[in-house]
Scaffold this active site. Structure first.
Site, PDB file in Angstrom:
ATOM      1  N   LYS A 183      12.478  -9.606 -24.189  1.00  0.00           N
ATOM      2  CA  LYS A 183      11.757 -10.611 -23.025  1.00  0.00           C
ATOM      3  C   LYS A 183      13.115 -11.213 -22.396  1.00  0.00           C
ATOM      4  O   LYS A 183      13.694 -12.206 -23.190  1.00  0.00           O
ATOM      5  CB  LYS A 183      10.865 -11.522 -23.425  1.00  0.00           C
ATOM      6  CG  LYS A 183      10.464 -12.301 -22.407  1.00  0.00           C
ATOM      7  CD  LYS A 183       9.200 -13.373 -22.886  1.00  0.00           C
ATOM      8  CE  LYS A 183       8.770 -14.001 -21.675  1.00  0.00           C
ATOM      9  NZ  LYS A 183       9.900 -15.017 -21.161  1.00  0.00           N
ATOM     10  N   GLY A 240      15.730 -20.768 -29.701  1.00  0.00           N
ATOM     11  CA  GLY A 240      15.072 -21.842 -28.630  1.00  0.00           C
ATOM     12  C   GLY A 240      14.676 -22.964 -29.151  1.00  0.00           C
ATOM     13  O   GLY A 240      14.683 -23.490 -30.298  1.00  0.00           O
ATOM     14  N   ARG A 242      11.925 -25.726 -30.804  1.00  0.00           N
ATOM     15  CA  ARG A 242      11.042 -25.849 -31.879  1.00  0.00           C
ATOM     16  C   ARG A 242       9.509 -25.547 -31.446  1.00  0.00           C
ATOM     17  O   ARG A 242       9.003 -24.452 -32.129  1.00  0.00           O
ATOM     18  CB  ARG A 242      11.135 -26.950 -32.526  1.00  0.00           C
ATOM     19  CG  ARG A 242      10.226 -27.157 -33.671  1.00  0.00           C
ATOM     20  CD  ARG A 242      10.103 -28.439 -34.385  1.00  0.00           C
ATOM     21  NE  ARG A 242      11.367 -29.204 -34.916  1.00  0.00           N
ATOM     22  CZ  ARG A 242      11.543 -30.347 -35.515  1.00  0.00           C
ATOM     23  NH1 ARG A 242      10.483 -30.870 -35.974  1.00  0.00           N
ATOM     24  NH2 ARG A 242      12.726 -30.623 -35.404  1.00  0.00           N
ATOM     25  N   GLN A 243       9.244 -25.992 -30.358  1.00  0.00           N
ATOM     26  CA  GLN A 243       7.959 -25.590 -29.646  1.00  0.00           C
ATOM     27  C   GLN A 243       7.666 -24.300 -29.505  1.00  0.00           C
ATOM     28  O   GLN A 243       6.568 -23.503 -29.807  1.00  0.00           O
ATOM     29  CB  GLN A 243       7.677 -26.624 -28.401  1.00  0.00           C
ATOM     30  CG  GLN A 243       6.199 -26.422 -27.955  1.00  0.00           C
ATOM     31  CD  GLN A 243       6.290 -27.150 -26.357  1.00  0.00           C
ATOM     32  OE1 GLN A 243       7.165 -27.796 -26.157  1.00  0.00           O
ATOM     33  NE2 GLN A 243       4.858 -26.943 -25.744  1.00  0.00           N
ATOM     34  N   GLY A 244       8.599 -23.864 -28.703  1.00  0.00           N
ATOM     35  CA  GLY A 244       8.589 -22.325 -28.566  1.00  0.00           C
ATOM     36  C   GLY A 244       8.675 -21.381 -29.897  1.00  0.00           C
ATOM     37  O   GLY A 244       7.589 -20.526 -29.970  1.00  0.00           O
ATOM     38  N   GLY A 245       9.226 -21.795 -30.709  1.00  0.00           N
ATOM     39  CA  GLY A 245       9.444 -20.925 -31.989  1.00  0.00           C
ATOM     40  C   GLY A 245       7.924 -21.051 -32.984  1.00  0.00           C
ATOM     41  O   GLY A 245       7.604 -19.994 -33.222  1.00  0.00           O
ATOM     42  N   GLU A 264      15.389 -19.162 -34.725  1.00  0.00           N
ATOM     43  CA  GLU A 264      16.355 -20.522 -34.752  1.00  0.00           C
ATOM     44  C   GLU A 264      15.845 -21.405 -33.629  1.00  0.00           C
ATOM     45  O   GLU A 264      15.670 -21.046 -32.479  1.00  0.00           O
ATOM     46  CB  GLU A 264      17.747 -19.828 -34.439  1.00  0.00           C
ATOM     47  CG  GLU A 264      18.768 -21.213 -34.494  1.00  0.00           C
ATOM     48  CD  GLU A 264      19.805 -20.718 -33.602  1.00  0.00           C
ATOM     49  OE1 GLU A 264      20.252 -21.844 -32.910  1.00  0.00           O
ATOM     50  OE2 GLU A 264      20.429 -19.507 -33.832  1.00  0.00           O
ATOM     51  N   CYS A 301      23.581 -25.046 -30.440  1.00  0.00           N
ATOM     52  CA  CYS A 301      22.574 -25.207 -31.566  1.00  0.00           C
ATOM     53  C   CYS A 301      23.356 -25.973 -32.943  1.00  0.00           C
ATOM     54  O   CYS A 301      22.544 -26.520 -33.670  1.00  0.00           O
ATOM     55  CB  CYS A 301      21.883 -23.929 -31.920  1.00  0.00           C
ATOM     56  SG  CYS A 301      22.940 -22.597 -32.207  1.00  0.00           S
ATOM     57  N   GLU A 392      16.157 -33.454 -32.391  1.00  0.00           N
ATOM     58  CA  GLU A 392      17.118 -33.124 -31.684  1.00  0.00           C
ATOM     59  C   GLU A 392      16.942 -33.660 -30.399  1.00  0.00           C
ATOM     60  O   GLU A 392      15.785 -33.324 -29.394  1.00  0.00           O
ATOM     61  CB  GLU A 392      17.172 -31.387 -31.658  1.00  0.00           C
ATOM     62  CG  GLU A 392      18.343 -30.837 -30.991  1.00  0.00           C
ATOM     63  CD  GLU A 392      18.176 -29.490 -30.766  1.00  0.00           C
ATOM     64  OE1 GLU A 392      19.429 -28.851 -31.119  1.00  0.00           O
ATOM     65  OE2 GLU A 392      17.374 -28.690 -30.931  1.00  0.00           O
TER      66      GLU A 392
END
Length: 525
Positions: A183, A240, A242-245, A264, A301, A392
């Site tokens: 994606k 990406g 934390r919310q997306g992961g 990650e 990162c 972060e």
């Protein structure tokens, strides 16, 4: 090679009909053509179905053929020449020199995995000979690792080449024998299409099944959720927020067949200033720290977002040197308007927390999406009491924490969540304190550095770019380096399988010339 605004589903070019999207040049906030047709569930299903159809054939390609495929991709990326760098610079705001280095890293990753595949150690070929006279008898047992299945890869915003379409996750999965459905990140669709066409051409040139690779472009989160939820997908690679992961992890866990997500996510990468090193070279460390903090506008990162030292004159010298260096740093263009807005909001939140002081800032921003570097300070008691100080802030911002003594420094280390890296600035006389901190840091981080700075991750055999949650979703793995291939493999044992049915890696005579574990001994036979 022209950019068309199309997705690549196997060997087909497809224009999505679920709306359109355009890249934005973050340096000017202007949209860049062409329009990209967004895909939906139908395109996801087609790509994943092709990947599933290609899997059994592709995973049994010879190591040599797979290595040649990876090298074909690497050569094709280089052959794109300046056009790739120019488009990536437009879409990311990153300077050409940085992108040229990132292109070299991307090509280097592909070539590293070609070497890994040819060597064959990733197969973990293991043979335990039959012992028919033993009581009870032992059967003939042989083990190899096989590809886990089609993999979904999500391109990252901060590395449009090295962590994107042909980046580390894709290279590792293809090396393992897994078809890949990528994606594209919405911030750099043109760069993604250019690289994806190189992979598509390499699939055809190497006469591989077309489903070995596809590129999906889509709006919002729906396409990503559909990709992770598709039953053909057996693992996910993500870099990406934390919310997306976490969203992908939830989707993967709720499937009828839960699958691993190698995400990650977030890390503040603490740097510990041990007292003798600080006394000897506070100013030098302070200046070099700011160079690391502001590299790439802080959008790494591994950015050093936390500094821990003992309160006193030497920490004050460090703060003074860092503040002077920071005040001379120009504001830099961030990757996207969204990332820039999040950075501004994060700096405002940090500055409003009781007990936190704004030490210094870089030169003021005078362009769209430009970020002004910021340095904060607090004491250990405040840091330990305010959980939000561990959040972060993605960008050129860091927090200095002053500890009253070594015990409090150790308490701060124990308090930290999982990190990608932890750094020790030390001299010989600091070894006793370092020895006390190391067991804690081993539990907290995937990489421990001494007298260096965490920005810059070598692509090599020994590198670990991972760490305990929330730095990653699985601390047992790395997303950079040769060991990244292990995420996309699983072991299979063959018991008393007839010789003519055995996979090549575990056949008698060792036709692949591997170093194998035979009856407990590593030998090449």
């Amino acid at each position: 090679m022209n950019i068309t605004g199309e997705m690549l589903i196997g060997q087909s070019s497809v224009r999505g009909a679920e709306g359109t999207l355009r890249a934005i040049n973050p340096a000017t906030n202007e949209k860049i053509g062409p329009d990209f047709g967004a895909g939906g569930s139908a395109e996801v299903d087609r790509a994943c179905t092709l990947a599933q159809q290609a899997f059994d054939s592709y995973r049994e390609t010879t190591p040599q053929r797979r290595a040649e495929f990876l090298e074909e991709i690497a050569n094709g990326i280089l052959a794109l020449g300046p056009a790739l760098i120019e488009r990536a610079a437009q879409e990311s705001g990153l300077p050409a020199a940085r992108l040229e280095g990132e292109r070299g890293r991307t090509v280097g990753q592909l070539r590293l995995f070609a070497t890994v595949v040819r060597a064959g150690q990733y197969l973990h070929a293991t043979l335990d000979s039959a012992l028919p006279e033993r009581v009870p008898p032992r059967p003939d047992l042989r083990l190899r690792k096989i590809a886990i299945g089609p993999v979904a890869v999500f391109g990252a915003s901060n590395f449009p080449l090295a962590f994107s379409v042909a980046g580390g996750d894709t290279a590792a999965a293809l090396a393992a024998g897994c078809p890949v459905v990528v994606k594209a990140h919405s911030a750099h669709p043109g760069t993604s299409e250019l690289v994806a066409r190189v992979i598509q051409q390499a699939v055809a040139a190497c006469q591989l099944p077309e489903g070995v690779f596809s590129l999906i472009i889509g709006n919002g989160n729906a396409v990503g959720q559909a990709l992770v939820s598709h039953p053909a997908i057996k693992a996910v690679g993500f870099t990406g927020s934390r919310q997306g992961g976490l969203a992908l992890m939830r989707a993967a866990a709720q499937r009828r067949e839960p699958i691993p997500v190698y995400a990650e996510m977030s890390s503040i990468n603490p740097m510990f200033l041990l007292p003798h090193a600080l006394a000897a070279r506070a100013s030098q460390i302070g200046s070099a720290f700011v160079d690391s903090l502001t590299m790439g506008v802080g959008q790494f990162c591994t950015n050093p977002g936390l500094v821990i030292g003992l309160a006193g004159e030497h920490l004050a010298q460090f703060q003074e040197a860092a503040s002077r260096a920071l005040q001379a740093k120009a504001a830099g263009t961030m990757l996207t308007p969204g990332i820039h807005s999040a950075y501004i909001a994060g700096v405002e939140r940090m500055g409003a927390i009781a007990g936190v002081t704004t030490l210094s800032q870089g030169l003021a921003a005078d362009a769209p999406c430009a970020a002004q570097a910021t340095l904060f300070a607090t004491d250990a008691a405040t840091f330990l009491a305010a959980e939000q100080l561990e959040d972060e802030i993605f960008g050129p911002s860091s927090l200095i924490v002053a500890c009253q003594n070594e015990e409090e420094m150790h308490t701060v280390a124990e308090h930290l969540a999982g990190q990608l890296s932890a750094t020790l600035q030390l001299d010989n006389d600091d070894h006793a304190l370092a020895r006390k901190l190391l067991p804690t840091l081993e539990r907290k981080a995937g990489r421990i550095l001494v007298n260096s700075y965490p920005t810059g991750v070598e692509v090599s055999y020994a590198m670990v770019h991972g760490g305990p949650f929330p730095a990653t979703s699985d601390s047992r793995s790395t997303s950079v380096g040769a060991s990244a291939i292990d995420r996309f493999l699983r072991p299979v044992c063959y018991q008393d399988l007839p010789a003519d049915l055995l996979p090549t890696a575990v056949q008698d005579g060792n036709p692949l010339g591997l170093t194998r574990l035979v009856d407990g001994n590593f030998i090449k036979r």
